[in-house]
Each structure stands twice: as C-alpha cells, then as structure tokens.
Write an enzyme that holds these catalytic residues in place. Structure first.
Site, mmCIF file in Angstrom:
data_model
loop_
_atom_site.group_PDB
_atom_site.id
_atom_site.type_symbol
_atom_site.label_atom_id
_atom_site.label_comp_id
_atom_site.label_asym_id
_atom_site.label_seq_id
_atom_site.Cartn_x
_atom_site.Cartn_y
_atom_site.Cartn_z
ATOM 1 C CE LYS A 75 -57.906 -4.369 56.526
ATOM 2 N NZ LYS A 75 -56.732 -3.843 57.242
ATOM 3 N NE ARG B 62 -57.008 -10.505 56.584
ATOM 4 C CZ ARG B 62 -56.978 -9.582 57.527
ATOM 5 N NH1 ARG B 62 -55.857 -9.226 58.068
ATOM 6 N NH2 ARG B 62 -58.084 -9.039 57.941
ATOM 7 N NE ARG C 197 -58.488 -1.096 65.880
ATOM 8 C CZ ARG C 197 -58.202 -1.911 64.876
ATOM 9 N NH1 ARG C 197 -58.724 -1.697 63.690
ATOM 10 N NH2 ARG C 197 -57.393 -2.923 65.052
ATOM 11 N NE ARG D 170 -59.184 -5.724 66.196
ATOM 12 C CZ ARG D 170 -59.029 -5.664 64.885
ATOM 13 N NH1 ARG D 170 -59.842 -4.932 64.155
ATOM 14 N NH2 ARG D 170 -58.066 -6.330 64.293
ATOM 15 N NE ARG E 28 -53.555 -7.247 63.685
ATOM 16 C CZ ARG E 28 -54.087 -6.190 64.305
ATOM 17 N NH1 ARG E 28 -53.763 -5.918 65.561
ATOM 18 N NH2 ARG E 28 -54.954 -5.425 63.680
HETATM 19 P P1 AP5 Z 1 -59.611 0.744 61.010
HETATM 20 O O1 AP5 Z 1 -60.612 1.260 60.038
HETATM 21 O O2 AP5 Z 1 -60.093 -0.005 62.193
HETATM 22 O O3 AP5 Z 1 -58.430 -0.036 60.272
HETATM 23 P P2 AP5 Z 1 -58.427 -1.455 59.535
HETATM 24 O O4 AP5 Z 1 -57.703 -1.249 58.246
HETATM 25 O O5 AP5 Z 1 -59.792 -2.030 59.483
HETATM 26 O O6 AP5 Z 1 -57.451 -2.244 60.509
HETATM 27 P P3 AP5 Z 1 -57.633 -3.659 61.256
HETATM 28 O O7 AP5 Z 1 -56.694 -3.634 62.411
HETATM 29 O O8 AP5 Z 1 -59.066 -3.958 61.509
HETATM 30 O O9 AP5 Z 1 -57.087 -4.613 60.168
HETATM 31 P P4 AP5 Z 1 -56.622 -6.055 60.392
HETATM 32 O O10 AP5 Z 1 -56.448 -6.519 59.023
HETATM 33 O O11 AP5 Z 1 -55.431 -6.151 61.255
HETATM 34 O O12 AP5 Z 1 -57.763 -6.724 61.282
HETATM 35 P P5 AP5 Z 1 -59.023 -7.635 60.928
HETATM 36 O O13 AP5 Z 1 -60.064 -7.368 61.913
HETATM 37 O O14 AP5 Z 1 -59.360 -7.516 59.501
HETATM 38 O O15 AP5 Z 1 -58.761 2.044 61.512
HETATM 39 C C1 AP5 Z 1 -57.748 1.888 62.480
HETATM 40 C C2 AP5 Z 1 -57.719 3.106 63.412
HETATM 41 O O16 AP5 Z 1 -57.289 4.251 62.679
HETATM 42 C C3 AP5 Z 1 -59.101 3.467 64.000
HETATM 43 O O17 AP5 Z 1 -58.900 3.950 65.291
HETATM 44 C C4 AP5 Z 1 -59.607 4.588 63.060
HETATM 45 O O18 AP5 Z 1 -60.476 5.485 63.727
HETATM 46 C C5 AP5 Z 1 -58.295 5.258 62.660
HETATM 47 N N1 AP5 Z 1 -58.295 5.774 61.304
HETATM 48 C C6 AP5 Z 1 -58.821 5.192 60.195
HETATM 49 N N2 AP5 Z 1 -58.582 5.960 59.112
HETATM 50 C C7 AP5 Z 1 -57.867 7.037 59.554
HETATM 51 C C8 AP5 Z 1 -57.325 8.181 58.900
HETATM 52 N N3 AP5 Z 1 -57.449 8.357 57.569
HETATM 53 N N4 AP5 Z 1 -56.651 9.081 59.661
HETATM 54 C C9 AP5 Z 1 -56.509 8.899 61.004
HETATM 55 N N5 AP5 Z 1 -57.012 7.847 61.672
HETATM 56 C C10 AP5 Z 1 -57.689 6.918 60.948
HETATM 57 O O19 AP5 Z 1 -58.433 -9.107 61.182
HETATM 58 C C11 AP5 Z 1 -58.100 -9.509 62.488
HETATM 59 C C12 AP5 Z 1 -57.497 -10.898 62.475
HETATM 60 O O20 AP5 Z 1 -58.481 -11.846 61.995
HETATM 61 C C13 AP5 Z 1 -56.290 -11.119 61.559
HETATM 62 O O21 AP5 Z 1 -55.078 -10.712 62.168
HETATM 63 C C14 AP5 Z 1 -56.362 -12.631 61.324
HETATM 64 O O22 AP5 Z 1 -55.865 -13.333 62.434
HETATM 65 C C15 AP5 Z 1 -57.868 -12.874 61.225
HETATM 66 N N6 AP5 Z 1 -58.339 -12.766 59.835
HETATM 67 C C16 AP5 Z 1 -59.194 -11.823 59.349
HETATM 68 N N7 AP5 Z 1 -59.390 -12.011 58.041
HETATM 69 C C17 AP5 Z 1 -58.647 -13.077 57.681
HETATM 70 C C18 AP5 Z 1 -58.418 -13.735 56.437
HETATM 71 N N8 AP5 Z 1 -58.974 -13.304 55.299
HETATM 72 N N9 AP5 Z 1 -57.583 -14.797 56.442
HETATM 73 C C19 AP5 Z 1 -57.016 -15.257 57.570
HETATM 74 N N10 AP5 Z 1 -57.174 -14.657 58.784
HETATM 75 C C20 AP5 Z 1 -57.986 -13.572 58.828
HETATM 76 MG MG MG Z 2 -60.740 -3.646 60.431
#
Ligand code: AP5
Ligand code: MG
Length: 210
Positions: free
Chosen positions: A13, A88, A122, A155, A166
């Site tokens: 994402k 979410r 990552r 992270r 998660r």
């Molecule tokens: P990356 O692009 O970082 O993946 P991502 O989908 O953004 O994954 P996240 O871990 O950031 O998602 P998340 O939902 O757990 O965390 P968030 O920060 O939103 O890619 C991942 C890795 O893969 C990287 O190393 C990249 O280089 C690699 N990669 C990417 N594409 C690839 C490909 N095609 N091939 C190979 N490698 C690839 O949320 C964190 C926390 O915040 C949540 O757990 C929650 O506690 C809170 N939170 C956030 N939003 C909310 C909400 N709306 N409601 C309630 N709590 C929330």
């Molecule tokens: Mg992310």
C-alpha cells in the site's frame, strides 16, 4: 482523483501510494504514518495510539476517524488524495462517505505467507517515510535512505507475533470492506504478488493513467 488503497500488511500500500502520489500530484495520506509521526512528536494522540499499534491492534474508530477527517480538511487534499490504511472498518468507511466522494478503491491482495516474508525485510526511513526492502527494493547505500541519507529503521510492529495479530485484525475487520466497495461499484482488485514495478503498471492500467 480521490483514491483508497487497501490490502493486507505488506501488500505494498505504502510503496504504491508513493508512486501514485508523485504521478497524480496529490498527497499520500497514510493513517499509519500519521500515527507514527504523532508518537514521535509525543502528542496526546500519539500517546493514546501507541499501545494499540505496538500490540498490533486497531486504534479505536473515534480517534482514527477524527484524525483523518482533520487531515482531509487541509487544503492540499481538496483536489484529490491517496488514502492508505484508512478505512479499516465499516464504521470508518461510513464516516468517510459522509465527508467525501471516493472515486476508486484499489484492493491489493497477497497471501499471509508473503506478508510475513516481506515485512521481515522491510526497512523504513524515519524522516521521510520512504520504504525499502533488503532484497526487493534495497537502498543504494546499505541502511541509508536514498533521498535524505537518514539511517533506516525496522518498524516496532514488524515482529512476527505482532504481524500475525495485524493480519488477523485485517481478515476480521478490514476484509468486509471489499463487499462494501463492491456494492458501490468502486472496487478494483490488484494482484500484489508480482515485482513492485509490475504492480504499479497494473494499477496505472486499471486506473487509465498513462
Ligand atoms: P509496504 O508498501 O510498506 O506495505 P504496506 O501495505 O504499506 O504494509 P504496512 O505494514 O504499512 O501496512 P499496515 O496496514 O500493517 O501498517 P500501517 O502503517 O498502515 O511494503 C512492505 C514491504 O514489502 C516493503 O519492504 C516493500 O519494499 C516490500 N514490497 C512492496 N511491494 C512489493 C512487491 N510487489 N514485491 C516485493 N516486495 C514488495 O498501520 C500501522 C498500525 O497503525 C496498524 O496496525 C494500527 O494499529 C494503526 N492504524 C493505522 N491505520 C488505522 C486505521 N485506519 N484504524 C485503526 N488503526 C489504524
Ligand atoms: Mg504502509
């Protein structure tokens, strides 16, 4: 263009939202990045959100909905945005529908095994948020951000037990959004398994971006 990108942890994402944001010249609004910035700045919101994030739980809807609503009211989001990590839950999606009209929703899908594998490698820039992967998208200089030279970090929520929590939350609370946006005729499924550039091409093709 007002876009949502959602999918399981590590589906790309943040990676794809960065590219889309540069291409469409609209802000990349990541709820996770906003929470992490608030934690780093030791604000009240950061203090309230920290425990949930560290444990791999969702931050409560009331806090999250208000935070995103405030962000969307800023002038740079008027012409469009890429929302990453929000909504979410169905309650978050309904709250969003009350304030903006979303054009398209991209659901990037990968397996749980792939999520675990990707998040294990990552690395992120703590200053500008650029995302790297040790194998699939390494920085030019080991452990250093290409853009601002800051030392990259792992992270805190990228440990295997927290990633599993998660993912469980995702399947329980976030996956129902597929149906929600399908019924609105806005959902586009994107295969997140190919290399990063190929996923970008599929997204651009499906959105009709040249
Ligand atoms: P990356 O692009 O970082 O993946 P991502 O989908 O953004 O994954 P996240 O871990 O950031 O998602 P998340 O939902 O757990 O965390 P968030 O920060 O939103 O890619 C991942 C890795 O893969 C990287 O190393 C990249 O280089 C690699 N990669 C990417 N594409 C690839 C490909 N095609 N091939 C190979 N490698 C690839 O949320 C964190 C926390 O915040 C949540 O757990 C929650 O506690 C809170 N939170 C956030 N939003 C909310 C909400 N709306 N409601 C309630 N709590 C929330
Ligand atoms: Mg992310």
């Amino acid at each position: 263009m007002k876009l949502i990108i959602f999918g399981p942890q590590g589906s790309g994402k943040g990676t794809q939202a960065e590219v889309l944001s540069a291409k469409l010249k609209v802000p990349h609004i990541s709820s996770g990045d906003i929470f992490r910035n608030q934690i780093q700045s030791q604000t009240e919101l950061g203090r309230l959100a920290k425990d949930y994030i560290d444990q791999g739980k969702l931050v409560p809807d009331d806090l999250t909905i208000k935070m995103i609503k405030d962000r969307l009211e800023q002038s740079d989001a008027g012409a469009g945005f890429i929302l990453d990590g929000y909504p979410r839950t169905i309650a978050q999606a309904e709250a969003l529908d009350r304030v903006v009209n979303i054009d398209q929703v991209l659901e990037v899908w990968i397996s749980d095994e792939e999520s675990l594998m990707r998040l294990g490698g990552r690395r992120s820039c703590p200053v500008d948020g650029t995302i790297y992967h040790l194998k699939f998208n390494p920085p030019k200089v080991q452990n250093q951000c290409d853009k601002c030279q800051a030392t990259l970090i792992i992270r805190q929520d990228d440990t295997e037990p927290v990633i599993n929590k998660r993912l469980a939350q995702y399947h329980q609370q976030t996956e129902p959004l597929k149906k929600y946006y399908q019924l609105q005729g806005k959902l586009m499924a994107i295969d997140g398994r190919p290399p990063i550039a190929d996923v970008t091409t599929e997204i651009f093709n499906k959105l009709g971006i040249i």
